[in-house]
Motif scaffolding. Structure first.
Motif, short mmCIF file in Angstrom:
data_model
loop_
_atom_site.label_atom_id
_atom_site.label_comp_id
_atom_site.label_asym_id
_atom_site.label_seq_id
_atom_site.Cartn_x
_atom_site.Cartn_y
_atom_site.Cartn_z
N VAL A 1 5.30 -9.34 -6.36
CA VAL A 1 6.27 -8.26 -6.52
C VAL A 1 6.07 -7.54 -7.85
O VAL A 1 6.12 -6.31 -7.93
CB VAL A 1 7.72 -8.78 -6.36
CG1 VAL A 1 8.74 -7.72 -6.77
CG2 VAL A 1 7.97 -9.22 -4.92
N ALA A 2 5.79 -8.30 -8.91
CA ALA A 2 5.59 -7.70 -10.23
C ALA A 2 4.33 -6.82 -10.29
O ALA A 2 4.24 -5.90 -11.10
CB ALA A 2 5.49 -8.80 -11.30
N ASN A 3 3.37 -7.11 -9.42
CA ASN A 3 2.10 -6.38 -9.44
C ASN A 3 1.86 -5.57 -8.17
O ASN A 3 0.74 -5.16 -7.88
CB ASN A 3 0.94 -7.38 -9.62
CG ASN A 3 1.00 -8.05 -10.97
OD1 ASN A 3 0.62 -7.47 -11.97
ND2 ASN A 3 1.51 -9.26 -11.02
N LEU A 4 2.93 -5.33 -7.43
CA LEU A 4 2.83 -4.75 -6.09
C LEU A 4 2.12 -3.41 -6.04
O LEU A 4 1.44 -3.10 -5.07
CB LEU A 4 4.24 -4.60 -5.51
CG LEU A 4 4.34 -4.59 -4.00
CD1 LEU A 4 3.78 -5.89 -3.43
CD2 LEU A 4 5.76 -4.41 -3.56
N HIS A 5 2.28 -2.61 -7.08
CA HIS A 5 1.75 -1.24 -7.10
C HIS A 5 0.22 -1.20 -7.16
O HIS A 5 -0.37 -0.15 -7.01
CB HIS A 5 2.33 -0.48 -8.28
CG HIS A 5 1.97 -1.12 -9.59
ND1 HIS A 5 2.63 -2.26 -10.04
CD2 HIS A 5 1.03 -0.82 -10.50
CE1 HIS A 5 2.08 -2.63 -11.20
NE2 HIS A 5 1.12 -1.77 -11.50
N ARG A 6 -0.42 -2.34 -7.40
CA ARG A 6 -1.88 -2.32 -7.51
C ARG A 6 -2.51 -3.32 -6.54
O ARG A 6 -1.82 -4.11 -5.92
CB ARG A 6 -2.31 -2.62 -8.94
CG ARG A 6 -1.91 -4.00 -9.41
CD ARG A 6 -2.41 -4.24 -10.83
NE ARG A 6 -2.10 -5.59 -11.26
CZ ARG A 6 -2.78 -6.68 -10.89
NH1 ARG A 6 -3.80 -6.59 -10.07
NH2 ARG A 6 -2.43 -7.87 -11.32
N LYS A 7 -3.83 -3.26 -6.45
CA LYS A 7 -4.55 -4.19 -5.58
C LYS A 7 -4.44 -5.60 -6.17
O LYS A 7 -4.62 -5.77 -7.37
CB LYS A 7 -6.01 -3.76 -5.51
CG LYS A 7 -6.83 -4.54 -4.51
CD LYS A 7 -8.14 -3.81 -4.27
CE LYS A 7 -9.10 -4.60 -3.41
NZ LYS A 7 -8.51 -5.44 -2.39
N ILE A 8 -4.10 -6.56 -5.34
CA ILE A 8 -3.99 -7.95 -5.79
C ILE A 8 -4.98 -8.77 -4.98
O ILE A 8 -4.93 -8.77 -3.75
CB ILE A 8 -2.57 -8.51 -5.57
CG1 ILE A 8 -1.54 -7.66 -6.32
CG2 ILE A 8 -2.50 -9.98 -6.01
CD1 ILE A 8 -0.10 -7.98 -5.94
N SER A 9 -5.88 -9.45 -5.67
CA SER A 9 -6.89 -10.24 -4.95
C SER A 9 -6.38 -11.67 -4.73
O SER A 9 -5.53 -12.17 -5.46
CB SER A 9 -8.19 -10.28 -5.75
OG SER A 9 -8.00 -11.03 -6.94
N ARG B 1 4.10 2.76 -4.61
CA ARG B 1 4.82 1.67 -5.28
C ARG B 1 4.64 0.33 -4.57
O ARG B 1 4.67 -0.72 -5.20
CB ARG B 1 6.31 1.98 -5.37
CG ARG B 1 6.60 3.06 -6.39
CD ARG B 1 8.08 3.22 -6.58
NE ARG B 1 8.36 4.32 -7.50
CZ ARG B 1 9.54 4.49 -8.07
NH1 ARG B 1 10.54 3.68 -7.82
NH2 ARG B 1 9.72 5.50 -8.89
N ALA B 2 4.49 0.37 -3.26
CA ALA B 2 4.34 -0.87 -2.49
C ALA B 2 2.88 -1.30 -2.37
O ALA B 2 2.57 -2.32 -1.76
CB ALA B 2 4.97 -0.72 -1.10
N GLY B 3 1.98 -0.50 -2.96
CA GLY B 3 0.58 -0.90 -3.02
C GLY B 3 -0.27 -0.52 -1.82
O GLY B 3 -1.34 -1.09 -1.62
N PHE B 4 0.19 0.44 -1.03
CA PHE B 4 -0.62 0.91 0.10
C PHE B 4 -1.55 2.01 -0.40
O PHE B 4 -1.19 2.77 -1.29
CB PHE B 4 0.26 1.40 1.24
CG PHE B 4 0.94 0.28 1.97
CD1 PHE B 4 0.31 -0.37 3.03
CD2 PHE B 4 2.20 -0.17 1.58
CE1 PHE B 4 0.92 -1.43 3.67
CE2 PHE B 4 2.81 -1.22 2.22
CZ PHE B 4 2.18 -1.86 3.27
#
Length: 109
Positions: free
Chosen positions: A18-26, A82-85
């Motif tokens: 949730v803290a990093n949602l705005h970016r790509k998370i591997s 914001r949700a990382g799409f």
């Protein structure tokens, strides 16, 4: 049921997402967060959560986007960011596929 060789703190993983949602998370990042190697993390995660890390991440992205759509007047493109799409259409397609609903149906107003 034998005690887990490694317990996974799903809440901590979810907070990180949730803290990093705005970016790509591997998955590697999530594994690092859990102090596990990627393949071990994947295995333990599936045992604990019942879904793959990728499915879990997508679910959180969709839940956050749905919450924002229902509770704010932000544009669909802003919410998808914001949700990382990757795009508004990526969000729309994912919502339709996984929740059977469109952003317009969820939007506050």
């Amino acid at each position: 049921h034998q005690p887990s060789r490694h317990s996974l703190n799903l809440d901590a993983i979810q907070r990180y997402i949730v803290a990093n949602l705005h970016r790509k998370i591997s998955v590697k990042e999530l594994a690092d967060e859990a102090c596990l190697g990627v393949s071990r993390f994947h295995e333990v995660f599936r045992d604990v959560a019942g879904v793959t890390p990728h499915q879990f991440l997508l679910q959180i992205r969709l839940d956050q986007a749905a919450d924002l759509l229902a509770s704010t007047s932000l544009s669909v493109s802003e919410i998808s960011y914001r949700a990382g799409f990757s795009s508004q259409s990526a969000l729309t397609n994912s919502l339709r596929k996984h929740k059977g609903i469109t952003p317009a149906k969820l939007q506050a107003g």
